[in-house]
Design an enzyme around this catalytic site. Sequence first.
Site, mmCIF file in Angstrom:
data_model
loop_
_atom_site.group_PDB
_atom_site.id
_atom_site.type_symbol
_atom_site.label_atom_id
_atom_site.label_comp_id
_atom_site.label_asym_id
_atom_site.label_seq_id
_atom_site.Cartn_x
_atom_site.Cartn_y
_atom_site.Cartn_z
ATOM 1 N N ASP A 1 42.758 48.038 48.205
ATOM 2 C CA ASP A 1 42.884 47.141 47.058
ATOM 3 C C ASP A 1 42.116 47.661 45.854
ATOM 4 O O ASP A 1 42.579 47.551 44.721
ATOM 5 C CB ASP A 1 42.356 45.748 47.426
ATOM 6 C CG ASP A 1 43.255 45.087 48.441
ATOM 7 O OD1 ASP A 1 44.471 45.175 48.284
ATOM 8 O OD2 ASP A 1 42.723 44.505 49.409
ATOM 9 N N ALA B 1 40.262 36.996 47.742
ATOM 10 C CA ALA B 1 39.193 37.979 47.563
ATOM 11 C C ALA B 1 37.830 37.265 47.406
ATOM 12 O O ALA B 1 37.447 36.469 48.253
ATOM 13 C CB ALA B 1 39.531 38.896 46.380
ATOM 14 N N TYR B 2 37.134 37.532 46.343
ATOM 15 C CA TYR B 2 35.785 36.978 46.123
ATOM 16 C C TYR B 2 35.797 35.443 46.252
ATOM 17 O O TYR B 2 34.901 34.829 46.849
ATOM 18 C CB TYR B 2 35.323 37.400 44.721
ATOM 19 C CG TYR B 2 33.843 37.349 44.451
ATOM 20 C CD1 TYR B 2 32.913 36.965 45.408
ATOM 21 C CD2 TYR B 2 33.370 37.723 43.187
ATOM 22 C CE1 TYR B 2 31.551 36.942 45.126
ATOM 23 C CE2 TYR B 2 32.015 37.705 42.900
ATOM 24 C CZ TYR B 2 31.110 37.303 43.870
ATOM 25 O OH TYR B 2 29.788 37.285 43.580
HETATM 26 P P1 NAP Z 1 35.138 45.883 47.108
HETATM 27 O O1 NAP Z 1 33.743 45.378 46.945
HETATM 28 O O2 NAP Z 1 35.368 47.083 47.906
HETATM 29 O O3 NAP Z 1 36.108 44.700 47.641
HETATM 30 C C1 NAP Z 1 35.730 43.783 48.567
HETATM 31 C C2 NAP Z 1 36.879 43.551 49.558
HETATM 32 O O4 NAP Z 1 37.882 42.710 48.940
HETATM 33 C C3 NAP Z 1 37.598 44.821 50.019
HETATM 34 O O5 NAP Z 1 37.767 44.739 51.417
HETATM 35 C C4 NAP Z 1 38.935 44.740 49.294
HETATM 36 O O6 NAP Z 1 39.986 45.417 49.991
HETATM 37 C C5 NAP Z 1 39.160 43.242 49.288
HETATM 38 N N1 NAP Z 1 40.107 42.702 48.293
HETATM 39 C C6 NAP Z 1 40.327 43.077 47.016
HETATM 40 N N2 NAP Z 1 41.284 42.316 46.449
HETATM 41 C C7 NAP Z 1 41.689 41.420 47.402
HETATM 42 C C8 NAP Z 1 42.642 40.357 47.431
HETATM 43 N N3 NAP Z 1 43.365 40.038 46.351
HETATM 44 N N4 NAP Z 1 42.753 39.649 48.567
HETATM 45 C C9 NAP Z 1 42.018 39.945 49.646
HETATM 46 N N5 NAP Z 1 41.110 40.922 49.689
HETATM 47 C C10 NAP Z 1 40.936 41.653 48.577
HETATM 48 O O7 NAP Z 1 35.764 46.046 45.659
HETATM 49 P P2 NAP Z 1 37.246 46.465 45.289
HETATM 50 O O8 NAP Z 1 37.932 47.044 46.471
HETATM 51 O O9 NAP Z 1 37.170 47.218 44.010
HETATM 52 O O10 NAP Z 1 37.926 45.031 45.001
HETATM 53 C C11 NAP Z 1 37.559 44.262 43.901
HETATM 54 C C12 NAP Z 1 37.434 42.832 44.337
HETATM 55 O O11 NAP Z 1 36.337 42.690 45.218
HETATM 56 C C13 NAP Z 1 37.105 41.858 43.233
HETATM 57 O O12 NAP Z 1 38.242 41.486 42.488
HETATM 58 C C14 NAP Z 1 36.486 40.703 44.000
HETATM 59 O O13 NAP Z 1 37.458 39.728 44.308
HETATM 60 C C15 NAP Z 1 36.042 41.325 45.308
HETATM 61 N N6 NAP Z 1 34.607 41.091 45.527
HETATM 62 C C16 NAP Z 1 34.278 40.345 46.615
HETATM 63 C C17 NAP Z 1 32.959 40.001 46.857
HETATM 64 C C18 NAP Z 1 32.654 39.150 48.046
HETATM 65 O O14 NAP Z 1 33.585 38.846 48.792
HETATM 66 N N7 NAP Z 1 31.431 38.694 48.215
HETATM 67 C C19 NAP Z 1 31.951 40.453 46.010
HETATM 68 C C20 NAP Z 1 32.316 41.247 44.910
HETATM 69 C C21 NAP Z 1 33.672 41.551 44.683
HETATM 70 P P3 NAP Z 1 40.007 47.028 50.229
HETATM 71 O O15 NAP Z 1 39.084 47.254 51.391
HETATM 72 O O16 NAP Z 1 41.428 47.322 50.572
HETATM 73 O O17 NAP Z 1 39.543 47.675 48.957
#
Ligand code: NAP
Length: 267
Positions: free
Chosen positions: A51, A165-166
């Site tokens: 992603d 996601a987040y």
């Molecule tokens: P990352 O920190 O590697 O992403 C966190 C996880 O979210 C990864 O496993 C990613 O998948 C997954 N992800 C991304 N978009 C998703 C969606 N629409 N639905 C379900 N899972 C999703 O950062 P990144 O890969 O650049 O992704 C950016 C996203 O990370 C941000 O938009 C935010 O939503 C999310 N994030 C989550 C947290 C948290 O959950 N505490 C904190 C900061 C950011 P992949 O392994 O395939 O990359």
Amino acid sequence: MKNKLINIIANTNKFSKEIYLQLKQELENHDYFIPDEYHPEAELNISIGGDGSFLRCLRHNDFPQIPIIGMNTGNLGFYPELSPKDISSFAIEYSQGHYSINKINLLQCEIYSEKETYTVYALNDIAIKGDKTKTIHLDIFIDYNHLQTVSGDGIIVSTPFGSSAYNYSAGGSLVYPSLNAIQITPIAPLNSNAYRCLSSSIVLPPELNVVIVPEYKYIENVVFSVDGEQYNFDKVNHANFFISQSHINMLSMGSFNYWKVIREKFL
Ligand code: NAP
Ligand code: MN
């Protein structure tokens, strides 16, 4: 435009590079040309990675109108519909025109600082957080009504596609992608006799105006996380969120099934 040019954008891991070469070869066998550098007029973009790679491919190319599909070599892979085993069937099906293209509107945020206005776009989400470890206080206005001051680690504003996601980690709800909605979710909100904050998320229709105002004394310490990428703006006064007229074109081979992805990757 059917010009037989396809951009393949792979992340830097070794497996992705191998898949890049295999996919390039297969598409060349079907008379496609894969440029070494990103071509802004290609007929298709293919992102190889997870992603994160999919989101970066869009952001770093200014959310192009070129249709996009992902091939997952990442950890989770919510967006990428293809996996490496699909390489040859994808080349056949794509060259025969067996696909659909779905328009997905972006989340847009206008950020008003003391001197300037900035615009950012996101497919998943935009979070406002403090850049220090201190509690941040944010006033939420919905349709010009002050709803509450949320104190905590910040607020996530997410799209339906970003809801898994987040937003989901912060206790927000999964929103089915065909619902045109914005979700506001507090991150670790304080709830005590000193502070009362929303303890669940709010799901809103797209026409409502959402404004977030950082409390004045914290004005220098606000950061924005836009699809996971950090942006710092000086002296943010307020930020206005809405569903944009801008969209991306997601290519689908017909195998994206929301509930299957949720079941397999989350439950
Ligand atoms: P990352 O920190 O590697 O992403 C966190 C996880 O979210 C990864 O496993 C990613 O998948 C997954 N992800 C991304 N978009 C998703 C969606 N629409 N639905 C379900 N899972 C999703 O950062 P990144 O890969 O650049 O992704 C950016 C996203 O990370 C941000 O938009 C935010 O939503 C999310 N994030 C989550 C947290 C948290 O959950 N505490 C904190 C900061 C950011 P992949 O392994 O395939 O990359
Ligand atoms: Mn990632």
